[in-house]
Motif scaffolding. Sequence first.
Motif, short mmCIF file in Angstrom:
data_model
loop_
_atom_site.label_atom_id
_atom_site.label_comp_id
_atom_site.label_asym_id
_atom_site.label_seq_id
_atom_site.Cartn_x
_atom_site.Cartn_y
_atom_site.Cartn_z
N GLN A 171 0.81 -1.26 0.20
CA GLN A 171 0.05 -0.17 0.07
C GLN A 171 0.78 1.34 0.06
N ALA A 172 1.90 1.26 0.84
CA ALA A 172 2.81 2.47 0.86
C ALA A 172 3.57 2.81 -0.40
N ALA A 173 3.94 1.48 -0.87
CA ALA A 173 4.55 1.86 -2.26
C ALA A 173 3.69 2.26 -3.38
N ALA A 174 2.44 1.93 -3.28
CA ALA A 174 1.58 2.17 -4.33
C ALA A 174 1.17 3.84 -4.12
N ASP A 175 1.05 3.94 -2.91
CA ASP A 175 0.76 5.46 -2.40
C ASP A 175 2.20 6.36 -3.01
N HIS A 254 3.14 -6.64 -8.62
CA HIS A 254 3.90 -7.52 -9.50
C HIS A 254 4.68 -6.90 -10.38
N THR A 255 5.26 -5.57 -10.31
CA THR A 255 6.44 -4.86 -11.12
C THR A 255 6.99 -4.44 -10.06
N ASP A 256 8.19 -3.76 -10.75
CA ASP A 256 9.19 -2.90 -9.68
C ASP A 256 8.47 -1.71 -9.16
N TYR A 257 7.27 -1.21 -9.38
CA TYR A 257 6.58 -0.27 -8.60
C TYR A 257 6.54 -0.69 -7.29
N MET A 258 6.65 -1.95 -6.80
CA MET A 258 6.71 -2.50 -5.66
C MET A 258 7.86 -2.79 -5.11
N GLN A 259 9.08 -2.14 -5.55
CA GLN A 259 10.18 -2.79 -5.09
C GLN A 259 10.63 -2.14 -3.81
N ALA A 261 8.76 -2.40 -1.02
CA ALA A 261 8.26 -3.27 -0.24
C ALA A 261 9.00 -4.63 -0.07
N VAL A 262 9.84 -4.87 -1.00
CA VAL A 262 10.87 -5.87 -1.04
C VAL A 262 11.83 -5.98 0.17
N GLN A 303 8.48 -12.26 -5.00
CA GLN A 303 7.08 -12.48 -5.42
C GLN A 303 6.42 -11.09 -5.86
N VAL A 304 6.50 -10.12 -4.98
CA VAL A 304 5.75 -8.84 -5.31
C VAL A 304 6.32 -7.98 -6.42
N THR A 305 7.34 -8.29 -6.89
CA THR A 305 7.68 -7.63 -8.13
C THR A 305 7.88 -8.62 -9.40
N SER A 306 7.49 -9.85 -9.35
CA SER A 306 7.67 -10.90 -10.20
C SER A 306 6.12 -11.15 -11.02
#
Length: 352
Positions: A171-175, A254-259, A261-262, A303-306
């Motif tokens: 959620q934070a990465a998306a924001d 499931h893209t690097d927009y979520m990086q 969070a990794v 998994q969150v970026t793949s």
Amino acid sequence: MSRAIAGTRTILRSRSCQGTRPATLRVRASTAVEQKVSDTKFADYKPKTAFFFPGQGAQTVGMAKDVVAEVPAAKELFERASDILGYDLLAVCAEGPKDKLDSTAVSQPAIYVASLAAIEKLRQTEGEDAVAAANVACGLSLGEYTALAFADAFSFEDGLRLVKLRGESMQAAADAQPSSMVSVIGLDAEKCAELCEAASKEAGPGKGVRIANYLCPGNYAVSGGVEGCEAVERLAKSFKARMTVRLAVAGAFHTDYMQPAVEKLREALAGTKIVTPRIPVISNVDAQPHSDPDTIKDILSRQVTSPVQWETTLKTLLEKGLENSYEIGPNKVIAGTMKRIDKKHNFVNITV
């Protein structure tokens, strides 16, 4: 503690679309997982009965209300979950409000707990043998955590803490950076990838998209910059897509927009006790089961970026002789994906 969670206990089809660079982050396709000798326990697995667990988007206001009223072990799970989360999870599931339940930070723990509550429903209605019949487990994105909890790879509590952190971090990465997802209906994977390339070119550097979820034939989720998603919607008809649907999610999962969070997930996983699952759990990253705990930790952080290799997972299970499947948890999304691949496959829904 309930017995269901006692203990509570590579050929990839993804293609990266060009020009997809959110800020300094590069959206990339997943790569094969390096196999260790300790990771070969399930190399020759023979699936017969699979338990499938849903991912984010399966939630609906009112879910779990009946199962908690009817199944004491399910009620216990929600009570334990609320202690960890710091709020009344059942109240949010049963009563909403919808915008709160739909938020990534809440929906992920909600689906995780509701799905494990559905296991308790199956146990109470069909008996222990019905639960023990599963010899392979899979989960769609978030559902991979539920599958691992069911397979006793980690405890219910540890899994919930990971899912809580996962949801909050995503959620934070998306924001932090505007992004979106679009479902493309009616194209094969190759044609959908071509659509991604065209949309990325039109959107420009840092705003492109790629396939993030290979769900089933003719249904792929595209993920990336808002401008790229808008371009997909504009161009889809020219590529002969039947329709597009903007997904009600916080951002480009499931893209690097979520990086961002990794690293938080990686740190939390490092401090979590994970053991070899008692049955194979198929990874979203490479559509393979893994037995080495360190490999499982690495895969969950990636998994969150793949891209999610769900179509490959279902086809592989069927090719290996899968006979029976159960979708365990809210809604019937997974049953729909299986029917797109094999209409005659024996599929049962245990809903909450």
